[in-house]
Scaffold this motif. Structure first.
Motif, short mmCIF file in Angstrom:
data_model
loop_
_atom_site.label_atom_id
_atom_site.label_comp_id
_atom_site.label_asym_id
_atom_site.label_seq_id
_atom_site.Cartn_x
_atom_site.Cartn_y
_atom_site.Cartn_z
N SER A 1 0.84 -1.19 0.00
CA SER A 1 0.00 0.00 0.00
C SER A 1 0.88 1.25 0.00
O SER A 1 2.07 1.19 0.34
N CYS A 2 0.30 2.38 -0.38
CA CYS A 2 1.03 3.64 -0.30
C CYS A 2 0.06 4.81 -0.25
O CYS A 2 -1.13 4.66 -0.57
N VAL A 3 0.57 5.95 0.16
CA VAL A 3 -0.21 7.19 0.17
C VAL A 3 0.55 8.21 -0.68
O VAL A 3 1.77 8.36 -0.55
N LYS A 4 -0.18 8.90 -1.56
CA LYS A 4 0.45 9.82 -2.51
C LYS A 4 -0.10 11.23 -2.35
O LYS A 4 -1.31 11.42 -2.18
N GLY A 5 0.79 12.21 -2.42
CA GLY A 5 0.41 13.61 -2.33
C GLY A 5 1.38 14.46 -3.12
O GLY A 5 2.18 13.95 -3.91
N LYS A 6 1.34 15.76 -2.91
CA LYS A 6 2.23 16.67 -3.64
C LYS A 6 3.70 16.30 -3.48
O LYS A 6 4.50 16.46 -4.40
N GLU A 7 4.02 15.78 -2.30
CA GLU A 7 5.43 15.45 -2.02
C GLU A 7 5.97 14.36 -2.91
O GLU A 7 7.17 14.23 -3.11
N GLN A 8 5.08 13.53 -3.47
CA GLN A 8 5.51 12.41 -4.30
C GLN A 8 5.62 12.76 -5.79
O GLN A 8 6.08 11.94 -6.59
N LEU A 9 5.17 13.95 -6.19
CA LEU A 9 5.15 14.30 -7.61
C LEU A 9 6.52 14.25 -8.27
O LEU A 9 6.66 13.75 -9.39
N SER A 10 7.53 14.73 -7.58
CA SER A 10 8.87 14.74 -8.18
C SER A 10 9.41 13.35 -8.39
O SER A 10 10.17 13.08 -9.33
N GLU A 11 9.01 12.42 -7.54
CA GLU A 11 9.49 11.04 -7.63
C GLU A 11 8.60 10.16 -8.51
O GLU A 11 9.10 9.40 -9.35
N MET A 12 7.30 10.28 -8.34
CA MET A 12 6.36 9.37 -9.01
C MET A 12 5.77 9.92 -10.30
O MET A 12 5.24 9.16 -11.11
N GLY A 13 5.83 11.22 -10.50
CA GLY A 13 5.29 11.80 -11.72
C GLY A 13 3.81 11.52 -11.88
O GLY A 13 3.02 11.65 -10.94
N ILE A 14 3.40 11.09 -13.07
CA ILE A 14 2.00 10.86 -13.40
C ILE A 14 1.34 9.82 -12.50
O ILE A 14 0.13 9.87 -12.25
N LYS A 15 2.14 8.89 -11.96
CA LYS A 15 1.58 7.86 -11.10
C LYS A 15 1.07 8.41 -9.76
O LYS A 15 0.32 7.74 -9.06
N THR A 16 1.48 9.63 -9.43
CA THR A 16 0.94 10.27 -8.23
C THR A 16 -0.57 10.42 -8.35
O THR A 16 -1.31 10.27 -7.38
N TYR A 17 -1.03 10.70 -9.57
CA TYR A 17 -2.45 10.93 -9.82
C TYR A 17 -3.21 9.64 -10.13
O TYR A 17 -4.43 9.67 -10.32
N PHE A 18 -2.49 8.55 -10.22
CA PHE A 18 -3.14 7.30 -10.65
C PHE A 18 -4.21 6.87 -9.64
O PHE A 18 -3.99 6.85 -8.44
N CYS A 19 -5.37 6.56 -10.17
CA CYS A 19 -6.51 6.11 -9.38
C CYS A 19 -7.45 5.43 -10.35
O CYS A 19 -7.48 5.78 -11.53
N SER A 20 -8.22 4.46 -9.90
CA SER A 20 -9.09 3.74 -10.82
C SER A 20 -10.48 3.54 -10.25
O SER A 20 -10.65 2.98 -9.17
N ASN A 21 -11.47 3.98 -11.01
CA ASN A 21 -12.86 3.79 -10.61
C ASN A 21 -13.36 2.37 -10.87
O ASN A 21 -14.55 2.10 -10.72
N VAL A 22 -12.46 1.48 -11.24
CA VAL A 22 -12.83 0.06 -11.20
C VAL A 22 -13.24 -0.28 -9.78
O VAL A 22 -14.20 -1.01 -9.55
N CYS A 23 -12.53 0.31 -8.81
CA CYS A 23 -12.92 0.19 -7.41
C CYS A 23 -12.18 1.26 -6.61
O CYS A 23 -11.00 1.12 -6.31
N ALA A 24 -12.89 2.34 -6.29
CA ALA A 24 -12.29 3.45 -5.54
C ALA A 24 -13.32 4.07 -4.62
O ALA A 24 -14.50 4.19 -4.97
N ALA A 25 -12.88 4.47 -3.43
CA ALA A 25 -13.76 5.07 -2.42
C ALA A 25 -13.46 6.56 -2.31
O ALA A 25 -12.29 6.98 -2.34
N TYR A 26 -14.51 7.36 -2.16
CA TYR A 26 -14.39 8.80 -2.10
C TYR A 26 -15.05 9.33 -0.82
O TYR A 26 -16.18 8.95 -0.50
N LYS A 27 -14.34 10.19 -0.13
CA LYS A 27 -14.90 10.84 1.05
C LYS A 27 -15.86 11.92 0.57
O LYS A 27 -15.47 12.85 -0.14
N LYS A 28 -17.12 11.80 0.96
CA LYS A 28 -18.18 12.61 0.35
C LYS A 28 -17.99 14.11 0.59
O LYS A 28 -18.18 14.91 -0.34
N ASP A 29 -17.62 14.52 1.79
CA ASP A 29 -17.51 15.96 2.04
C ASP A 29 -16.37 16.60 1.23
O ASP A 29 -16.51 17.72 0.72
N ILE A 30 -15.27 15.87 1.06
CA ILE A 30 -14.17 16.39 0.24
C ILE A 30 -14.59 16.42 -1.23
O ILE A 30 -14.29 17.38 -1.96
#
Length: 313
Positions: free
Chosen positions: A149-178
Motif C-alpha cells: 500500500s502507499c499514500v500519494k500527495g504533492k510530495e511524491q510528484l517529483s518522484e512518481m510523476g503521473i503515477k501520483t495521480y493514478f486512481c481507478s474507478n474500477v474500485c475506488a472510495a471517495y470521502k463525500k464531504d471532500i
C-alpha cells in the motif's frame, strides 16, 4: 479509530451486465462492512431487464436501487456524479460492473485509510488478474497494483510523476464531504474521470491512498485494436486537460512498463511473447499520440478511432 462507523454506498454504472453481475452484488452484500445502499446507474433498461428476467431482484436485494438512463445520457464523469448525488453515505465507492470482490473484506480495507488519515480524499483497490489472463496482462496488473500500500500527495510528484495521480474507478472510495468541496467528477469526459479528480485533489493538498488489502478481480485481454482505441481516448482526455497532464507526461512511465514487461517475459522463458508486447505497445502509443492530437484530425476519423463513440454524438 477503527471502531468508528461509516455509512458507505456503492455506485455501479452498468451497460449490458452479464451473468457475473448478480455474483458481484451477492459478494457486496456479504461484506464485513455492509454497504448502506448499492446504487446502480444503468444504461438502457432493456438490457438490465433481460438479465434479470424471471427473478424478483428488488425483493431479493432491498438495499439495491436502480436508476435507468439512455445511452445518449451516459458519460463517464457525469453518470458517476449523478450516482454520488443519490448517495447519502459518508463515503461512496465507485465500481465497474466487471469488478468482482476477492473476499468479504473489500469495503473494510478500502475505507480503512480514511480512519487513519483525515487528509485522504480517495482510496483505490488492488486489481488482481482473472484466471484467463495472459502473462503480459498478469505482469501489468502486478506492476500497476503491487502488494504494498502507499499514500500519494504533492510530495511524491517529483518522484512518481503521473503515477501520483493514478486512481481507478474500477474500485475506488471517495470521502463525500471532500468530493463536494472539490466539485466532484468532471461532468463531461471521455476517459480518466478518476485521475482528473485525483489530480485536482492532490493539487488542492489532499492525498490519494492505494489500499492493497482491498482486492478485486479485474483484468482484460485486449486485442491490439482495442488497445489502440482505449489509448486514443486516453490521449483525448489528456489533451482536454492539459492543466493537469502537461506537467507530468506519461510516455516515460509507459516505456518503463514495456521494458520491465519484456525483461519479465524473458525471465519466465516466454520470449516469443515479446513480439506480442511490441505490437500491443505500438498500438497503445499510436492511439495515445493520435488522441493527444485529435483536434487536428477529421471528425469522422476521430470517431472511428475512439472506443467511446457515443461521446462524439
Amino acid at each position: 479509530m477503527r471502531g468508528i462507523k461509516m455509512k458507505v454506498d456503492v455506485i455501479i454504472p452498468t451497460y449490458k451486465p452479464d451473468k457475473g453481475f448478480p455474483e458481484m452484488i451477492k459478494r457486496l452484500e456479504k461484506q464485513t462492512l455492509k454497504p448502506n445502499r448499492i446504487i446502480i446507474m444503468n444504461t438502457e433498461e432493456k438490457y438490465f431487464e433481460k438479465l434479470l428476467y424471471g427473478t424478483d431482484f428488488a425483493r431479493e436485494h432491498p438495499e439495491v436501487e436502480v436508476h435507468h438512463l439512455s445511452k445518449r445520457e451516459f458519460n463517464h464523469g457525469g453518470t458517476r456524479h449523478l450516482g454520488a448525488l443519490h448517495s447519502s453515505g459518508d463515503i461512496f465507492v465507485c465500481m465497474t460492473q466487471d469488478a468482482l470482490p476477492a473476499d468479504n473484506r473489500l469495503l473494510e480495507e478500502l475505507t480503512a485509510p480514511f480512519l487513519s488519515d483525515d487528509r485522504i480524499a480517495v482510496s483505490y483497490a488492488r486489481q488482481l488478474p482473472e484466471k484467463d489472463s495472459g502473462e503480459i496482462e498478469r505482469f501489468t496488473r502486478a506492476y500497476n497494483y503491487p502488494e504494498e500500500s502507499c499514500v500519494k500527495g504533492k510530495e511524491q510528484l517529483s518522484e512518481m510523476g503521473i503515477k501520483t495521480y493514478f486512481c481507478s474507478n474500477v474500485c475506488a472510495a471517495y470521502k463525500k464531504d471532500i468530493y463536494q468541496e472539490l466539485g466532484g467528477f468532471v461532468r463531461h469526459t471521455i476517459f480518466n474521470e478518476d485521475m482528473i479528480y485525483a489530480a485536482g485533489a492532490v493539487q488542492a493538498g489532499w492525498k490519494i491512498s492505494y489500499a492493497a488489502g482491498a482486492r478485486v478481480y479485474h483484468s482484460h485481454n485486449y486485442s491490439c485494436r482495442e488497445q489502440f482505441r482505449r489509448n486514443f481516448d486516453n490521449g483525448v482526455s489528456q489533451a482536454q486537460h492539459t492543466d493537469i497532464f502537461s506537467g507530468v507526461p506519461s510516455e516515460s512511465e509507459g516505456m518503463k512498463l514495456v521494458k520491465q514487461t519484456a525483461s519479465h517475459l524473458i525471465a519466465v522463458h516466454k520470449p516469443w511473447l515479446v513480439i506480442k508486447l511490441i505490437a500491443a505497445s505500438g498500438a497503445k502509443y499510436m492511439g495515445f499520440w493520435l488522441g493527444k492530437h485529435y483536434k487536428s484530425l477529421p471528425a469522422r476519423f476521430v470517431k472511428a478511432c475512439s472506443m467511446n463513440k457515443d461521446y462524439w454524438l
